[in-house]
Design an enzyme around this catalytic site. Structure first.
Site, short mmCIF file in Angstrom:
data_model
loop_
_atom_site.label_atom_id
_atom_site.label_comp_id
_atom_site.label_asym_id
_atom_site.label_seq_id
_atom_site.Cartn_x
_atom_site.Cartn_y
_atom_site.Cartn_z
N GLY A 1 -34.87 -32.02 -15.02
CA GLY A 1 -34.54 -32.64 -14.15
C GLY A 1 -33.08 -31.90 -13.31
N TRP B 1 -32.75 -29.41 -10.67
CA TRP B 1 -32.78 -29.28 -9.73
C TRP B 1 -32.78 -30.13 -8.88
CZ3 TRP B 1 -37.10 -24.76 -7.41
CH2 TRP B 1 -36.29 -23.60 -7.81
N ASP C 1 -43.64 -34.29 -12.21
CA ASP C 1 -43.71 -33.63 -13.49
C ASP C 1 -44.67 -33.77 -13.70
OD1 ASP C 1 -41.98 -30.91 -14.54
OD2 ASP C 1 -43.36 -31.82 -16.31
N ASP D 1 -49.69 -34.57 -11.93
CA ASP D 1 -49.98 -33.21 -11.70
C ASP D 1 -49.95 -33.00 -10.53
OD1 ASP D 1 -51.57 -31.06 -12.48
OD2 ASP D 1 -52.56 -32.12 -13.00
N ASP E 1 -40.58 -25.27 -9.24
CA ASP E 1 -40.10 -24.91 -10.34
C ASP E 1 -41.63 -24.68 -11.32
OD1 ASP E 1 -38.01 -23.33 -11.73
OD2 ASP E 1 -37.34 -24.13 -12.22
N LYS F 1 -41.32 -20.42 -7.01
CA LYS F 1 -41.30 -19.93 -8.73
C LYS F 1 -42.16 -19.00 -8.22
CE LYS F 1 -40.14 -21.10 -12.49
NZ LYS F 1 -39.31 -20.84 -13.37
N1 SAM Z 1 -36.63 -27.37 -12.31
C1 SAM Z 1 -36.19 -28.09 -13.35
C2 SAM Z 1 -35.64 -28.03 -13.60
O1 SAM Z 1 -34.38 -27.54 -13.28
O2 SAM Z 1 -34.74 -29.21 -14.62
C3 SAM Z 1 -37.62 -26.65 -14.83
C4 SAM Z 1 -39.09 -26.87 -14.62
S1 SAM Z 1 -39.24 -26.20 -15.53
C5 SAM Z 1 -39.00 -24.83 -15.29
C6 SAM Z 1 -41.55 -25.79 -15.52
C7 SAM Z 1 -41.83 -27.47 -15.17
O3 SAM Z 1 -43.62 -27.23 -14.63
C8 SAM Z 1 -42.07 -27.97 -16.83
O4 SAM Z 1 -41.53 -29.63 -16.41
C9 SAM Z 1 -43.49 -28.15 -17.13
O5 SAM Z 1 -44.05 -29.28 -17.41
C10 SAM Z 1 -44.13 -27.89 -14.76
N2 SAM Z 1 -45.44 -28.54 -14.84
C11 SAM Z 1 -46.42 -27.24 -15.31
N3 SAM Z 1 -48.08 -27.12 -14.45
C12 SAM Z 1 -47.90 -28.74 -14.26
C13 SAM Z 1 -48.49 -29.53 -13.27
N4 SAM Z 1 -49.61 -28.90 -12.55
N5 SAM Z 1 -47.80 -30.77 -12.21
C14 SAM Z 1 -46.85 -30.96 -12.44
N6 SAM Z 1 -45.53 -30.65 -13.19
C15 SAM Z 1 -46.07 -29.11 -14.19
#
Ligand code: SAM
Length: 281
Positions: A53, A55, A79, A95, A120, A160
């Site tokens: 969280g 961002w 997420d 998702d 992200d 990203k």
């Molecule tokens: N932007 C976040 C922050 O600042 O705290 C960090 C994000 S982290 C690098 C990547 C996130 O992508 C993970 O929490 C992962 O659960 C999520 N993610 C990956 N595939 C996903 C999907 N299909 N649907 C939702 N979230 C997904």
């Protein structure tokens, strides 16, 4: 995530805890904003793949300046993982690739389009580069599909991206929908990583385009040329280098801070519980 001694010497990891951010990723969004002025007049935003969280924290602090006193910006964050609550942010465990996600997001936006969509997202890496790159590209396309359904014309999409072999095809797909597409590398993103961010400005869908989840976007196939996006390194050069490790002043006196928000559902949670039970018995 375990705390390695390298983590402790990573300036952004320490700064995040000192400044109250849940993750060091916060600096990536802040540095992208320094370059692109992302939050100007933004009141409604969707944060995809938002856990833990940081961002969303940045969005909530920055967007508060854009609304009259007594009003609140709309921030919808989702997420796969559960997220600890954040004041003023709607957090959903969803998702982004699932069709039922869009109506839920629209409902929380109150039926109004968003000014900004950020993503992200990163899948769990397998270490097989081709597979990881493919899954990351699919996640970005899922985010773009969702963005085309919720963004207002003129809106901005930030996501990203991994600058792999076929990244030109992704840029080409993004360029269909946005006037300007730039590949940006914030100083807090490790130079040794292929990670970067696409900043897509002025959402301008092609004439006759109807946003739908029925026909998800896909990479252009069969001999597409791709497109090369301009590349920008952003973030003040006087800010810490994310590939460097820094000497910790204070020696033994130095206190290592705990994370601002411990993981809510880490993959090792069950192992920790089992170990605790064994110790208790
Ligand atoms: N932007 C976040 C922050 O600042 O705290 C960090 C994000 S982290 C690098 C990547 C996130 O992508 C993970 O929490 C992962 O659960 C999520 N993610 C990956 N595939 C996903 C999907 N299909 N649907 C939702 N979230 C997904």
């Amino acid at each position: 995530m375990g705390k390695s001694s390298k983590d402790k010497r990573d300036a952004y990891y320490r700064l995040a805890k000192e400044q109250g951010w849940r993750a060091r990723s916060a600096f990536k969004l802040l540095q992208l904003d320094e370059e692109f002025n992302l939050f100007e007049d933004v009141r409604r935003v969707v944060d995809l793949c938002a856990a833990p969280g940081s961002w969303s924290q940045v969005l909530s602090r920055k967007l508060a300046q854009n609304v009259p006193a007594g009003e609140a910006p709309t921030i919808v964050s989702l997420d796969l993982q559960p997220m600890a609550p954040l004041p003023g942010v709607t957090t959903l465990q969803l998702d982004i690739t699932h069709p039922s996600t869009l109506p839920t997001v629209m409902h929380h936006l109150g039926g109004e389009p968003a000014d900004l969509v950020v993503c992200d997202g990163a899948p769990d890496v397998t270490g097989l580069h081709d597979l990881d790159e493919y899954i990351q590209a699919q996640l970005l396309l899922a985010a773009l599909t969702l963005a085309t359904c919720v963004l207002r014309p003129g809106g901005t999409f930030v996501a990203k991206i991994f600058r792999g072999r076929d990244v030109g095809l992704l840029y080409a797909q993004l360029k269909v929908f946005f006037e300007r597409v730039t590949c940006a590398k914030p100083r807090s993103s490790r130079g040794s990583s292929l990670e970067a961010f696409v900043v897509c400005e002025n959402y301008t869908p092609p004439e006759g385009f109807t946003p739908t989840l029925e026909k998800p976007l896909s990479l252009p196939s069969g001999g597409s040329e791709g497109w090369i996006a301009p590349f920008i390194a952003c973030g003040d050069l006087s800010q810490p280098d994310s590939d460097a490790t820094y000497h910790l002043e204070g020696g033994a006196e130095r206190v290592s801070l705990d994370p601002v928000q411990p993981p809510t559902a880490p993959p090792y949670k069950r192992a920790v519980e089992m170990r605790r039970q064994n110790l208790v018995q």
